[in-house]
Write a protein that holds these residues in place. Structure first.
Motif, short mmCIF file in Angstrom:
data_model
loop_
_atom_site.label_atom_id
_atom_site.label_comp_id
_atom_site.label_asym_id
_atom_site.label_seq_id
_atom_site.Cartn_x
_atom_site.Cartn_y
_atom_site.Cartn_z
N UNK A 121 0.82 -1.20 0.00
CA UNK A 121 0.00 0.00 0.00
C UNK A 121 0.86 1.26 0.00
N UNK A 122 2.18 1.09 0.14
CA UNK A 122 3.09 2.23 0.01
C UNK A 122 3.27 2.50 -1.48
N UNK A 123 2.96 3.70 -1.90
CA UNK A 123 3.13 4.10 -3.30
C UNK A 123 4.57 3.81 -3.73
N UNK A 124 4.74 3.05 -4.81
CA UNK A 124 6.08 2.73 -5.30
C UNK A 124 6.59 1.35 -4.87
N UNK A 125 5.85 0.70 -3.98
CA UNK A 125 6.29 -0.62 -3.50
C UNK A 125 5.45 -1.73 -4.13
N UNK A 157 13.00 8.22 -4.57
CA UNK A 157 12.06 9.30 -4.45
C UNK A 157 10.61 8.87 -4.24
N UNK A 158 10.19 7.95 -5.10
CA UNK A 158 8.79 7.53 -5.11
C UNK A 158 8.38 6.93 -3.76
N UNK A 163 5.81 6.85 1.67
CA UNK A 163 5.80 6.79 3.14
C UNK A 163 5.31 8.10 3.73
N UNK A 164 5.80 9.23 3.18
CA UNK A 164 5.43 10.53 3.73
C UNK A 164 3.92 10.77 3.62
N UNK A 165 3.31 10.23 2.56
CA UNK A 165 1.87 10.46 2.35
C UNK A 165 1.05 9.18 2.43
N UNK A 261 12.08 13.02 -13.01
CA UNK A 261 11.43 13.17 -11.71
C UNK A 261 11.57 14.62 -11.32
N UNK A 262 10.51 15.21 -10.90
CA UNK A 262 10.59 16.60 -10.54
C UNK A 262 9.78 16.80 -9.28
N UNK A 263 10.46 17.02 -8.18
CA UNK A 263 9.71 17.03 -6.94
C UNK A 263 10.49 17.67 -5.81
N UNK A 264 9.80 18.49 -5.03
CA UNK A 264 10.42 18.92 -3.79
C UNK A 264 10.44 17.72 -2.85
#
Ligand code: GTP
Ligand code: MN
Ligand code: MN
Length: 397
Positions: A121-125, A157-158, A163-165, A261-264
């Motif tokens: 459920x972690x985006x990117x995993x 990054x992903x 995890x952060x969100x 990839x473009x992201x703060x």
């Protein structure tokens, strides 16, 4: 035997791609059990056999969703192609007879499966990273958070964003929220290219009232596409408005492709607001790609986390996929990105078996005559395949 006197088992078995499955089908308990086993084997697979098992359960679940009557007698399950005569049939029979399957309940509560579900459920995993984390002794999202710096994915990054969100991205996106975001993005795209045609695709087009993301398809003439990259321009506009949390843009022109990839970095990190741009040459330059692959590459897409206004706080992160297609590819992109995934699998297999055609979200290729089959609408694609047209809401396999 069947409550529906018109039901013809031979016809049902003859062509899987002719079946229809609506969201509100009549055998939810059986389908749920089979889908759980599909998920179990696709997340926890160890071997190729396990992966095949996952696909077999996916086909079995789809078959049950397509039945035009509620199964009340196990004999009604006999002889259904894709339900087979083994494992899936046994589970389906147990559900019909007692409403319960010991095996399903054991798998549902399996500790390892529960951890894999949390990780995926972690985006990117996906399953392979989940497997690594599990082998390292991690079990919960808390474990992942605590040991994140030790994981060799911490620079990905992903996954950092995933995890952060974590909570935001696992909160279902409601139809009305998706529609508002879709309108906003469409208006923005039309300012850049007035002739652009957009549509909301994915699960919402199939009639779902909530989903894990918003999928938007853009169609524009090839020359605009080559000159500009409309998706890139839309992404840039959203970024200027401060609405992009994270995004991964990819485009491929012939054998050469770029990925950006473009992201703060996530809020709270010392490098807040820093823009990270990575450009990777994804594909080699020597053009030994056949025509099919070349065409597959000539698309642009952007996976993103965007800000959505929220009543309880300034914003929350939502997943949005932006997909570009040329006018010629549009009906194929519509079918491919409307899904669902199992429906596409089935269509592609059928196209190959019945005509030796190769179907993808960029076109239909006749491998015998070495030519692309043109289509202006989704109906044209079904006509090429000699299939009855199926509405998007009938594609919920
Ligand atoms: P939810 O988003 O969970 O509501 O369901 P969904 O059916 O919309 O799933 P998702 O957004 O993941 O995918 C929508 C459709 O796009 C599915 O049919 C996928 O098979 C298809 N799709 C997803 N990723 C890709 C991709 O990278 N390439 C292509 N060609 N198709 C994709
Ligand atoms: Mn979707
Ligand atoms: Mn998507």
């Amino acid at each position: 035997l069947y409550p529906d006197p018109d039901f013809d088992l031979n016809k049902f078995n003859e062509c899987v791609a002719e079946r229809r499955a609506v969201l509100d089908h009549q055998n939810k308990d059986i389908a749920e059990a089979l889908d759980l086993l599909r998920e179990y084997w696709s997340l926890c697979h160890q071997t190729v056999t396990d992966e095949r098992r996952a696909l077999a359960f996916a086909r079995a679940a789809a078959a049950v969703k397509c039945l035009p009557f509620k199964v009340t007698n196990p004999r009604q399950l006999k002889g259904i192609k894709d339900l087979g005569d083994g494992h899936a049939l046994r589970v389906a029979t147990q559900i019909v007879e007692s409403g319960h399957s010991q095996e399903v309940e054991e798998k549902r509560n399996d500790k390892k499966f529960l951890s894999f579900q949390i990780f995926c459920k972690v985006f990117g995993v996906g399953p392979s990273i989940a497997k690594k984390w599990y082998a390292m002794g991690l079990r919960t999202a808390e474990d992942v958070k605590k040991r994140f710096d030790q994981l060799d994915v911490s620079k990905d990054n992903m996954i950092s964003y995933g995890m952060a969100f974590y909570d935001d991205l696992n909160r279902p996106l409601q139809l009305v929220e998706a529609e508002n975001t879709y309108k906003h993005i469409t208006a923005l795209a039309q300012r850049i290219l007035p002739s652009v045609v957009t549509s909301m695709i994915g699960g919402f087009r199939r009639g779902k009232s909530s989903g894990h993301d918003l999928d938007v398809l853009f169609s524009y003439p090839e020359r605009e596409h080559n000159e500009h990259g409309l998706i890139a321009a839309v992404r840039e506009e959203l970024d200027k408005k401060g609405l992009v949390v994270w995004s991964r843009y990819s485009r491929a022109d012939g054998p050469r492709g770029v990925e950006i990839d473009s992201s703060p970095l996530p809020a709270g990190s010392a490098k807040d607001h820093l823009l990270v741009i990575m450009i990777i040459l994804k594909y080699p330059l020597d053009g030994h790609f056949d025509q099919l692959e070349r065409r597959d590459f000539s698309t642009e897409k952007n996976l993103g986390l965007f800000q959505l206004a929220d009543s309880a706080r300034p914003w929350r992160a939502i997943r949005v996929d932006l997909v570009g297609s040329t006018t010629a590819q549009y009906p194929y992109a519509q079918i491919g990105w409307t899904g669902n995934k199992q429906y596409n699998r089935c269509l592609r297999q059928y196209a190959k078996d019945a005509f030796n055609y190769s179907l993808s979200s960029t076109g239909l290729y006749d491998k015998r005559q070495h030519r692309w089959l043109p289509a202006q609408t989704e109906r044209d694609v079904f006509d090429h395949l000699k299939l009855s047209y199926r509405e998007p809401w009938e594609r919920n396999f």
